[in-house]
Design an enzyme around this catalytic site. Sequence first.
Site, PDB file in Angstrom:
ATOM      1  N   ARG A   1       0.848  -1.206   0.000  1.00 18.72           N
ATOM      2  CA  ARG A   1       0.000   0.000   0.000  1.00 18.72           C
ATOM      3  C   ARG A   1       0.882   1.255   0.000  1.00 18.72           C
ATOM      4  O   ARG A   1       0.615   2.217  -0.719  1.00 18.72           O
ATOM      5  CB  ARG A   1      -0.911  -0.052   1.231  1.00 18.72           C
ATOM      6  CG  ARG A   1      -1.860   1.124   1.373  1.00 18.72           C
ATOM      7  CD  ARG A   1      -2.836   0.864   2.522  1.00 18.72           C
ATOM      8  NE  ARG A   1      -3.610   2.056   2.869  1.00 18.72           N
ATOM      9  CZ  ARG A   1      -4.429   2.137   3.919  1.00 18.72           C
ATOM     10  NH1 ARG A   1      -4.599   1.104   4.724  1.00 18.72           N
ATOM     11  NH2 ARG A   1      -5.095   3.254   4.162  1.00 18.72           N
TER      12      ARG A   1
ATOM     13  N   ASN B   1     -10.287  -4.830  -0.205  1.00 16.86           N
ATOM     14  CA  ASN B   1     -10.307  -3.656  -1.073  1.00 16.86           C
ATOM     15  C   ASN B   1      -9.459  -3.876  -2.312  1.00 16.86           C
ATOM     16  O   ASN B   1      -8.549  -4.709  -2.290  1.00 16.86           O
ATOM     17  CB  ASN B   1      -9.767  -2.446  -0.293  1.00 16.86           C
ATOM     18  CG  ASN B   1     -10.887  -1.684   0.392  1.00 16.86           C
ATOM     19  OD1 ASN B   1     -12.021  -1.662  -0.073  1.00 16.86           O
ATOM     20  ND2 ASN B   1     -10.565  -1.047   1.507  1.00 16.86           N
TER      21      ASN B   1
ATOM     22  N   CYS C   1     -18.902  -2.534   2.970  1.00 19.57           N
ATOM     23  CA  CYS C   1     -18.099  -1.366   3.320  1.00 19.57           C
ATOM     24  C   CYS C   1     -18.841  -0.617   4.416  1.00 19.57           C
ATOM     25  O   CYS C   1     -20.068  -0.600   4.431  1.00 19.57           O
ATOM     26  CB  CYS C   1     -17.940  -0.457   2.100  1.00 19.57           C
ATOM     27  SG  CYS C   1     -17.009   1.045   2.472  1.00 19.57           S
ATOM     28  N   ASP C   2     -18.076  -0.001   5.310  1.00 20.76           N
ATOM     29  CA  ASP C   2     -18.735   0.723   6.404  1.00 20.76           C
ATOM     30  C   ASP C   2     -18.959   2.201   6.095  1.00 20.76           C
ATOM     31  O   ASP C   2     -19.598   2.892   6.871  1.00 20.76           O
ATOM     32  CB  ASP C   2     -17.917   0.588   7.689  1.00 20.76           C
ATOM     33  CG  ASP C   2     -16.481   1.047   7.499  1.00 20.76           C
ATOM     34  OD1 ASP C   2     -16.057   1.241   6.346  1.00 20.76           O
ATOM     35  OD2 ASP C   2     -15.776   1.220   8.502  1.00 20.76           O
TER      36      ASP C   2
ATOM     37  N   HIS D   1     -16.991   3.296  -2.478  1.00 16.53           N
ATOM     38  CA  HIS D   1     -16.193   4.514  -2.255  1.00 16.53           C
ATOM     39  C   HIS D   1     -16.478   5.572  -3.328  1.00 16.53           C
ATOM     40  O   HIS D   1     -15.639   6.428  -3.591  1.00 16.53           O
ATOM     41  CB  HIS D   1     -14.684   4.202  -2.184  1.00 16.53           C
ATOM     42  CG  HIS D   1     -14.302   3.429  -0.947  1.00 16.53           C
ATOM     43  ND1 HIS D   1     -13.010   3.132  -0.614  1.00 16.53           N
ATOM     44  CD2 HIS D   1     -15.059   2.877   0.048  1.00 16.53           C
ATOM     45  CE1 HIS D   1     -12.972   2.441   0.519  1.00 16.53           C
ATOM     46  NE2 HIS D   1     -14.219   2.259   0.936  1.00 16.53           N
TER      47      HIS D   1
ATOM     48  N   TYR E   1     -14.800   9.250   0.366  1.00 16.20           N
ATOM     49  CA  TYR E   1     -13.740   9.004  -0.612  1.00 16.20           C
ATOM     50  C   TYR E   1     -13.869   9.892  -1.856  1.00 16.20           C
ATOM     51  O   TYR E   1     -12.908  10.037  -2.615  1.00 16.20           O
ATOM     52  CB  TYR E   1     -13.697   7.520  -1.006  1.00 16.20           C
ATOM     53  CG  TYR E   1     -13.023   6.682   0.069  1.00 16.20           C
ATOM     54  CD1 TYR E   1     -11.672   6.383  -0.011  1.00 16.20           C
ATOM     55  CD2 TYR E   1     -13.724   6.230   1.176  1.00 16.20           C
ATOM     56  CE1 TYR E   1     -11.039   5.634   0.975  1.00 16.20           C
ATOM     57  CE2 TYR E   1     -13.107   5.496   2.171  1.00 16.20           C
ATOM     58  CZ  TYR E   1     -11.764   5.200   2.071  1.00 16.20           C
ATOM     59  OH  TYR E   1     -11.143   4.474   3.054  1.00 16.20           O
TER      60      TYR E   1
HETATM   61  C1  G6P Z   1     -12.759   2.732   5.761  1.00 19.23           C
HETATM   62  C2  G6P Z   1     -13.075   2.117   4.421  1.00 19.23           C
HETATM   63  C3  G6P Z   1     -12.356   0.806   4.264  1.00 19.23           C
HETATM   64  C4  G6P Z   1     -10.882   1.000   4.458  1.00 19.23           C
HETATM   65  C5  G6P Z   1     -10.584   1.717   5.756  1.00 19.23           C
HETATM   66  C6  G6P Z   1      -9.136   2.146   5.738  1.00 19.23           C
HETATM   67  O1  G6P Z   1     -13.274   1.972   6.790  1.00 19.23           O
HETATM   68  O2  G6P Z   1     -14.450   1.916   4.239  1.00 19.23           O
HETATM   69  O3  G6P Z   1     -12.625   0.306   2.993  1.00 19.23           O
HETATM   70  O4  G6P Z   1     -10.225  -0.246   4.455  1.00 19.23           O
HETATM   71  O5  G6P Z   1     -11.356   2.856   5.906  1.00 19.23           O
HETATM   72  O6  G6P Z   1      -8.717   2.504   6.996  1.00 19.23           O
HETATM   73  P1  G6P Z   1      -7.162   2.600   7.307  1.00 19.23           P
HETATM   74  O7  G6P Z   1      -7.080   2.780   8.777  1.00 19.23           O
HETATM   75  O8  G6P Z   1      -6.536   1.315   6.832  1.00 19.23           O
HETATM   76  O9  G6P Z   1      -6.653   3.781   6.519  1.00 19.23           O
HETATM   77 MN    MN Z   2     -14.671   0.630   2.401  1.00 20.67          MN
END
Ligand code: G6P
Ligand code: MN
Length: 446
Positions: free
Chosen positions: A90, A144, A165-166, A196, A245
């Site tokens: 990432r 993802n 997705c949340d 997103h 997003y």
């Molecule tokens: C939200 C998104 C997820 C993502 C996460 C990333 O919950 O809906 O799809 O994986 O944020 O969080 P992070 O702490 O990994 O940046």
């Molecule tokens: Mn998500």
Amino acid sequence: MKLVMIGGGGFRTPLVHSALLRDREPGRVTEVALVDVDADRLRTMARILADQAEGVPDAPTVSVHTDVEDALPGADFVFSAIRVAGMEGRATDERIGQSHGVIGQETVGFGGISYALRTLPTVMELARTVKRLAPDAWVINFTNPAGVVTEAMSTVLGERVIGICDSPIGLARRALGTLGVQHGPDVELEYAGLNHLGWLTAVRVDGVDRLPEVLADAGRIESFEEGKLFGAEWIQALGALPNEYLHYYSYRRDVLQADQYAPHTRARYLVEQQDRFWAVAGACEHPYRAWQDSRNEREASYMATNRDSAGMGERDVEDMTSGGYEDVALALMRGIAYDQRARLILNVRNRGALAGLDDDAVVEIPCIVDAAGAHPIPGARVPDFGLGTVTAVKYVERQTIQAALHGDRAAALRALAHHPLVDSVRVARALLEDARSSFPHLSYLS
Ligand code: G6P
Ligand code: MN
């Protein structure tokens, strides 16, 4: 009931486990099998979950596996939350993006395409293995970029794979919070788009749309995360609430600029933050407490660069309370397992629900869940201003899938060059070159 968690050594496993521990219904999950490529993390995760289950009667049993084939037989549900090439991968996407002046975020633009290109071969293999060893299982995909991953898996699993997705429910909860209303069975949300990349267009409480009330009041809008990010004036101009997003699209130049001066990209920060967590959790007596502390820290810093670019201060505690991820997962499992009808926003095949996209396109829209699966509710509508972006990004997703499933390099280039956040074919070519030379996973793009 048996739940298999692929990527079960991942940081969010205790969230799902917390939902399982809260579930007192007969027929609940009694057996959890964690699968991960990292045996150390699996060991630590088993200790975290044991600590978390302390004092909870009838907690599910937990087993750990490094071979998915050992875990799958007998599965009723399979959660997939994996990260091919890990947090370092990432970080590499973010660095490549930065070096070409484009966004490298894990699910958006170049970052999302690169992440999908290295993830799709693995999840396709997983889909085939599930079909062979647990043909009756339902797959819940968290991996993802969730939309494109779910769509690719659906070519093997059909409607037995559902993406979650949340962020849509998080947005809705925050908007409802400004009205003093809690999300519950009396609330019906209208939301449409791709993962997103969607908009909340109505929030009906007891049949009355309360979104206009939220939109009418700038103070109300700017009292929660998305309102602060986008600004009341822009949200009022849109007449809908955008997924967080979309900030990368609406404020691209500003995010890129803030990103240039940020001491860390998100992933770079997480590499260190998570390394610290695993070291502490592996050694301490109460690893669940260590997990809670680490989670709070992670949530507080979520989207820090975007928030910086918008001139926002610290993240509000209320904006951090999720109640999304694990609750959506549990509600989905219950809906299917006990035929307990629920209305959830999910990533599913369109089947005519959203006009302008074909039936097999995976979209993120409200669905009714019951024992037969997740059924998109017809009539979801993307606002006019979003139609072009949704169409363009769905094309990009399709080309990404074509590239990954057929080793088609030209398709990968078409995906990158047509993404609305990549502004030159020359840049697209350079991005593809850099991704290929950084990730051996992409050697199939000969
Ligand atoms: C939200 C998104 C997820 C993502 C996460 C990333 O919950 O809906 O799809 O994986 O944020 O969080 P992070 O702490 O990994 O940046
Ligand atoms: Mn998500």
